[in-house]
Design a protein around this motif. Structure first.
Motif, PDB file in Angstrom:
ATOM      1  N   TRP A   1      -4.473  -0.895   0.138  1.00 37.23           N
ATOM      2  CA  TRP A   1      -4.531  -0.958   1.601  1.00 37.23           C
ATOM      3  C   TRP A   1      -5.506  -2.044   2.038  1.00 37.23           C
ATOM      4  O   TRP A   1      -6.657  -2.073   1.607  1.00 37.23           O
ATOM      5  CB  TRP A   1      -4.952   0.383   2.174  1.00 37.23           C
TER       6      TRP A   1
ATOM      7  N   ALA B   1      -2.583   5.671  -2.753  1.00 39.10           N
ATOM      8  CA  ALA B   1      -3.370   4.842  -1.842  1.00 39.10           C
ATOM      9  C   ALA B   1      -4.675   4.404  -2.497  1.00 39.10           C
ATOM     10  O   ALA B   1      -5.404   5.224  -3.048  1.00 39.10           O
ATOM     11  CB  ALA B   1      -3.665   5.619  -0.562  1.00 39.10           C
TER      12      ALA B   1
ATOM     13  N   ARG C   1      -8.115   2.456  -1.611  1.00 37.24           N
ATOM     14  CA  ARG C   1      -9.072   1.916  -0.640  1.00 37.24           C
ATOM     15  C   ARG C   1     -10.453   2.002  -1.277  1.00 37.24           C
ATOM     16  O   ARG C   1     -10.639   2.707  -2.260  1.00 37.24           O
ATOM     17  CB  ARG C   1      -9.048   2.750   0.645  1.00 37.24           C
TER      18      ARG C   1
ATOM     19  N   GLY D   1       4.200  -3.856   4.855  1.00 36.02           N
ATOM     20  CA  GLY D   1       3.781  -3.044   5.990  1.00 36.02           C
ATOM     21  C   GLY D   1       3.760  -3.795   7.302  1.00 36.02           C
ATOM     22  O   GLY D   1       4.020  -4.989   7.370  1.00 36.02           O
TER      23      GLY D   1
ATOM     24  N   LYS E   1      -0.887   1.376  -4.006  1.00 37.76           N
ATOM     25  CA  LYS E   1      -0.814   0.712  -2.702  1.00 37.76           C
ATOM     26  C   LYS E   1      -2.229   0.274  -2.320  1.00 37.76           C
ATOM     27  O   LYS E   1      -3.068   1.104  -1.975  1.00 37.76           O
ATOM     28  CB  LYS E   1      -0.243   1.690  -1.672  1.00 37.76           C
TER      29      LYS E   1
ATOM     30  N   ASP F   1      -6.397  -2.385   5.220  1.00 35.62           N
ATOM     31  CA  ASP F   1      -7.177  -1.886   6.346  1.00 35.62           C
ATOM     32  C   ASP F   1      -8.550  -1.370   5.925  1.00 35.62           C
ATOM     33  O   ASP F   1      -9.404  -1.116   6.767  1.00 35.62           O
ATOM     34  CB  ASP F   1      -6.409  -0.811   7.127  1.00 35.62           C
TER      35      ASP F   1
ATOM     36  N   ALA G   1      -1.320  -1.910   9.367  1.00 37.93           N
ATOM     37  CA  ALA G   1      -1.037  -1.036   8.215  1.00 37.93           C
ATOM     38  C   ALA G   1      -0.498  -1.883   7.053  1.00 37.93           C
ATOM     39  O   ALA G   1       0.493  -1.540   6.426  1.00 37.93           O
ATOM     40  CB  ALA G   1      -0.055   0.055   8.597  1.00 37.93           C
ATOM     41  N   ARG G   2      -1.163  -2.984   6.766  1.00 39.93           N
ATOM     42  CA  ARG G   2      -0.723  -3.888   5.698  1.00 39.93           C
ATOM     43  C   ARG G   2      -1.274  -3.427   4.343  1.00 39.93           C
ATOM     44  O   ARG G   2      -2.355  -2.841   4.265  1.00 39.93           O
ATOM     45  CB  ARG G   2      -1.194  -5.310   5.968  1.00 39.93           C
ATOM     46  N   PHE G   3      -0.521  -3.739   3.290  1.00 38.28           N
ATOM     47  CA  PHE G   3      -0.927  -3.379   1.939  1.00 38.28           C
ATOM     48  C   PHE G   3      -0.212  -4.256   0.928  1.00 38.28           C
ATOM     49  O   PHE G   3       0.736  -4.967   1.262  1.00 38.28           O
ATOM     50  CB  PHE G   3      -0.647  -1.896   1.645  1.00 38.28           C
TER      51      PHE G   3
END
Length: 153
Positions: free
Chosen positions: A107, A142, A144, A78, A105, A109, A82-84
């Motif tokens: 994340w 995603a 998180r 990314g 993914k 962030d 917006a890094r992952f």
């Protein structure tokens, strides 16, 4: 800095289609690994889907950009902000060929700024997560908090 990812509760080596992939009756000999940036066929730390746990240590660099930490490394994907990290699920055939069928993914962030600052100062960031989704399949999409817990130890 090191990022240490600790995965638990793996889904097993077989998984049915669960109505998601028409024409696919299921997956066998499932494995998980970290995917290298811009090289989806380069995997790090391949673990079978029925392992008790899976662990990866990734070397990253951290730099401050406009008051935020930007993490970079060969397994960080990314753009800034917006890094992952991709955890790739796939099957391994009789010739040891990995064929990906889904990814999680992770994340970056979603990491609390204070935790990330302490990790940069101390040189270690730890992410802990379960690797089985709510339907019993390999965790994907995603990820998180609260699906992953980030800490410095």
């Amino acid at each position: 800095m090191l990022i240490h990812i600790e995965g638990s509760n793996l889904p097993g080596q077989e998984w049915g289609q669960c109505g998601q992939t028409p024409g696919v009756s299921g997956y066998r000999n499932i494995h998980i690994a970290v995917q290298r940036r811009d090289r989806p066929s380069e995997l790090f730390g391949l673990h079978p889907g029925d392992a008790l746990s899976a662990h990866w240590e990734l070397e990253v660099t951290a730099r401050s950009v406009d008051g935020q930490w930007d993490l970079r490394g060969p397994y960080v994907q990314g753009r800034p902000g917006a890094r992952f990290i991709y955890l790739s699920w796939g099957t391994v055939d009789d010739h040891e060929v990995f064929t990906m069928f889904r990814r999680a993914k992770l994340w970056l962030d979603g990491i609390d700024h204070g935790v990330l600052t302490a990790a940069v100062d101390g040189g270690l960031l730890v992410g802990r997560l379960g690797l089985t989704d709510m339907r019993g399949g390999p965790l994907c999409a995603a990820v998180r908090p609260p699906l992953i817990e980030w800490s410095t130890s």
